[in-house]
Design a protein around this motif. Structure first.
Motif, mmCIF file in Angstrom:
data_model
loop_
_atom_site.group_PDB
_atom_site.id
_atom_site.type_symbol
_atom_site.label_atom_id
_atom_site.label_comp_id
_atom_site.label_asym_id
_atom_site.label_seq_id
_atom_site.Cartn_x
_atom_site.Cartn_y
_atom_site.Cartn_z
ATOM 1 N N ARG A 25 41.179 41.116 29.583
ATOM 2 C CA ARG A 25 42.459 40.949 30.278
ATOM 3 C C ARG A 25 42.548 41.866 31.498
ATOM 4 N NH1 ARG A 25 46.324 40.576 24.891
ATOM 5 N NH2 ARG A 25 46.112 38.321 24.577
ATOM 6 N N ALA A 26 41.997 43.071 31.369
ATOM 7 C CA ALA A 26 42.014 43.988 32.506
ATOM 8 C C ALA A 26 41.157 43.437 33.646
ATOM 9 C CB ALA A 26 41.505 45.362 32.069
ATOM 10 N N TRP A 27 40.017 42.861 33.295
ATOM 11 C CA TRP A 27 39.145 42.262 34.311
ATOM 12 C C TRP A 27 39.846 41.102 35.019
ATOM 13 C CZ3 TRP A 27 36.241 37.428 33.478
ATOM 14 C CH2 TRP A 27 35.413 37.101 34.566
ATOM 15 N N LEU A 28 40.472 40.219 34.242
ATOM 16 C CA LEU A 28 41.170 39.087 34.845
ATOM 17 C C LEU A 28 42.370 39.546 35.676
ATOM 18 C CD1 LEU A 28 40.995 36.607 31.827
ATOM 19 C CD2 LEU A 28 39.830 36.363 34.025
ATOM 20 N N ALA A 29 43.048 40.604 35.211
ATOM 21 C CA ALA A 29 44.175 41.129 35.984
ATOM 22 C C ALA A 29 43.692 41.667 37.337
ATOM 23 C CB ALA A 29 44.873 42.238 35.197
ATOM 24 N N ARG A 30 42.509 42.267 37.336
ATOM 25 C CA ARG A 30 41.960 42.750 38.600
ATOM 26 C C ARG A 30 41.638 41.575 39.518
ATOM 27 N NH1 ARG A 30 39.823 46.572 41.579
ATOM 28 N NH2 ARG A 30 37.827 46.259 42.639
ATOM 29 N N GLN A 31 41.119 40.476 38.949
ATOM 30 C CA GLN A 31 40.831 39.293 39.755
ATOM 31 C C GLN A 31 42.110 38.764 40.419
ATOM 32 O OE1 GLN A 31 37.512 38.240 40.008
ATOM 33 N NE2 GLN A 31 37.330 40.175 38.889
ATOM 34 N N HIS A 32 43.183 38.787 39.640
ATOM 35 C CA HIS A 32 44.468 38.332 40.180
ATOM 36 C C HIS A 32 44.938 39.255 41.297
ATOM 37 C CE1 HIS A 32 48.908 37.859 40.259
ATOM 38 N NE2 HIS A 32 48.625 36.588 40.042
ATOM 39 N N ALA A 33 44.764 40.561 41.081
ATOM 40 C CA ALA A 33 45.187 41.532 42.094
ATOM 41 C C ALA A 33 44.380 41.394 43.384
ATOM 42 C CB ALA A 33 45.045 42.951 41.542
ATOM 43 N N LEU A 34 43.150 40.946 43.260
ATOM 44 C CA LEU A 34 42.299 40.743 44.430
ATOM 45 C C LEU A 34 42.610 39.440 45.159
ATOM 46 C CD1 LEU A 34 38.875 41.977 42.995
ATOM 47 C CD2 LEU A 34 40.281 43.114 44.736
ATOM 48 N N GLY A 35 43.554 38.669 44.625
ATOM 49 C CA GLY A 35 43.980 37.448 45.302
ATOM 50 C C GLY A 35 43.175 36.209 44.948
ATOM 51 N N ARG A 36 42.449 36.248 43.823
ATOM 52 C CA ARG A 36 41.704 35.061 43.419
ATOM 53 C C ARG A 36 42.662 33.907 43.142
ATOM 54 N NH1 ARG A 36 38.209 37.929 45.351
ATOM 55 N NH2 ARG A 36 36.595 38.993 44.125
ATOM 56 N N SER A 37 42.234 32.688 43.464
ATOM 57 C CA SER A 37 43.084 31.516 43.262
ATOM 58 C C SER A 37 43.223 31.208 41.774
ATOM 59 C CB SER A 37 42.484 30.297 43.964
ATOM 60 O OG SER A 37 41.277 29.897 43.333
ATOM 61 N N ARG A 38 44.214 30.398 41.453
ATOM 62 C CA ARG A 38 44.397 30.003 40.060
ATOM 63 C C ARG A 38 43.200 29.216 39.546
ATOM 64 N NH1 ARG A 38 50.665 28.206 38.842
ATOM 65 N NH2 ARG A 38 51.658 30.164 39.479
ATOM 66 N N ALA A 39 42.625 28.415 40.414
ATOM 67 C CA ALA A 39 41.446 27.644 40.000
ATOM 68 C C ALA A 39 40.296 28.579 39.652
ATOM 69 C CB ALA A 39 41.033 26.686 41.116
ATOM 70 N N THR A 40 40.088 29.624 40.456
ATOM 71 C CA THR A 40 39.022 30.583 40.172
ATOM 72 C C THR A 40 39.313 31.343 38.887
ATOM 73 O OG1 THR A 40 38.503 30.853 42.515
ATOM 74 C CG2 THR A 40 37.827 32.632 41.047
ATOM 75 N N LEU A 41 40.559 31.760 38.697
ATOM 76 C CA LEU A 41 40.914 32.467 37.466
ATOM 77 C C LEU A 41 40.714 31.589 36.238
ATOM 78 C CD1 LEU A 41 44.145 34.323 38.650
ATOM 79 C CD2 LEU A 41 41.926 35.347 38.126
ATOM 80 N N ALA A 42 41.062 30.311 36.357
ATOM 81 C CA ALA A 42 40.877 29.389 35.233
ATOM 82 C C ALA A 42 39.396 29.231 34.914
ATOM 83 C CB ALA A 42 41.513 28.035 35.553
#
Length: 311
Positions: free
Chosen positions: A61-78
């Motif tokens: 979850r911490a890794w994914l939260a960092r991805q979100h903070a870096l501005g990754r798109s929802r498609a990339t996060l999914a």
């Protein structure tokens, strides 16, 4: 991940070998998943974790939260969530994780932009007005007729061999994603266009490089997807007043028009070769949006009612 420096990275490499040998995933999916997991390894190493057993839901979850903070798109996060879920499930099955933390991850909802589609009238104009003179013209018409008439992917179209088309039954045998084979019905106009191409077009381009390929490029080899995309864009531009679409747009159009004509969702799923019905359901939203647009433009009280609701 050329140099392996810790057990977690080694587990990712082993997972890649598993995907290639046993899951038969596409090269694109393999590259995407391994790239995602390489990023996970980099993050884990940055916080001092280098063992597969260190993967828990807090780290993920911490890794994914960092991805979100870096501005990754929802498609990339999914996609990254799907990659790590598949990875942790694999580790759990191998006994490297006592529990599967991927099961506790939520899936970011992907925003789904409605794809561009032709109206049925636009599709008819495109195919009826296309200049099909000479070998290249015959080929281009056959390419567009098959793309729109079957809804196949451009890579599937370019992979077709002559024997894959059964003109008597009006079906085409298609090799889709993951090596899955399916039989797709094809309409009479597409069959007729392909027969004209085989009779009067293909022999003029064929050479020793052609093999059994149904569609050929200018030099006689199998038609490449890039060339097929160029054909679609060029031919649409020649007709004029028809929205520019890619081959994928013709696939979207075919699916939308099938549903508008009364086809059931399961049948459309089989025709398109979707592994999940959820993917096919996107087209129901496309049709619904188009119906609402027609209603807004044509119904005498639609706009007025909308304006009154907004007051």
């Amino acid at each position: 991940m050329a140099v392996v420096s810790n057990p977690l990275e080694e587990a990712v490499l082993e997972f890649g070998r598993h995907l290639r040998a046993e899951r038969d995933v596409s090269p694109h999916t393999l590259r995407a998943y391994l790239g995602d997991l390489e990023d996970l390894c980099t993050y884990a190493r940055s916080v001092g974790l280098t063992e597969p057993q260190a993967l828990d839901v807090s780290l993920l979850r911490a890794w994914l939260a960092r991805q979100h903070a870096l501005g990754r798109s929802r498609a990339t996060l999914a996609r990254r969530t799907a990659a790590v879920r598949t990875f942790t499930r694999h580790l759990h099955r191998r006994g490297l994780l006592e529990n599967d933390p991927g099961l506790l991850l939520g899936t970011p909802k992907r925003t789904q932009d409605l794809p561009g589609v032709l109206t049925q009238d636009d599709a008819a104009r495109l195919l009826d007005e296309l200049d099909a003179q000479g070998p290249v013209g015959l080929r281009d018409l056959a390419v567009l007729e098959v793309l729109y008439g079957t809804g196949v992917r451009v890579s599937e179209l370019c992979g077709l061999d002559i024997d894959d088309l059964d003109t008597g039954r009006r079906t085409v045998r298609v090799l889709g994603k993951g090596g899955r084979e399916r039989t797709v019905p094809v309409g009479e106009p597409a069959v007729r266009a392909v027969q004209d191409w085989l009779r009067a077009g293909r022999p003029a381009l064929a050479n020793e490089e052609s093999g059994p390929a149904l569609f050929l490029g200018a030099r006689g080899g199998r038609l490449h997807p890039t060339s097929a995309r160029r054909i679609v864009h060029t031919r649409i531009a020649e007709v004029g007043e028809v929205p520019d679409l890619s081959p994928h747009g013709l696939r979207h159009s075919a699916a939308t028009h099938l549903l508008e004509g009364g086809a059931d969702l399961r049948s459309v799923q089989e025709i398109l070769g979707h592994a999940s019905l959820q993917t096919t359901q996107l087209y129901t939203h496309v049709s619904a949006e188009r119906l609402k647009q027609v209603h807004r433009q044509a119904h005498p009280r639609s706009v007025r009612d909308h304006e009154s609701d907004s007051r």
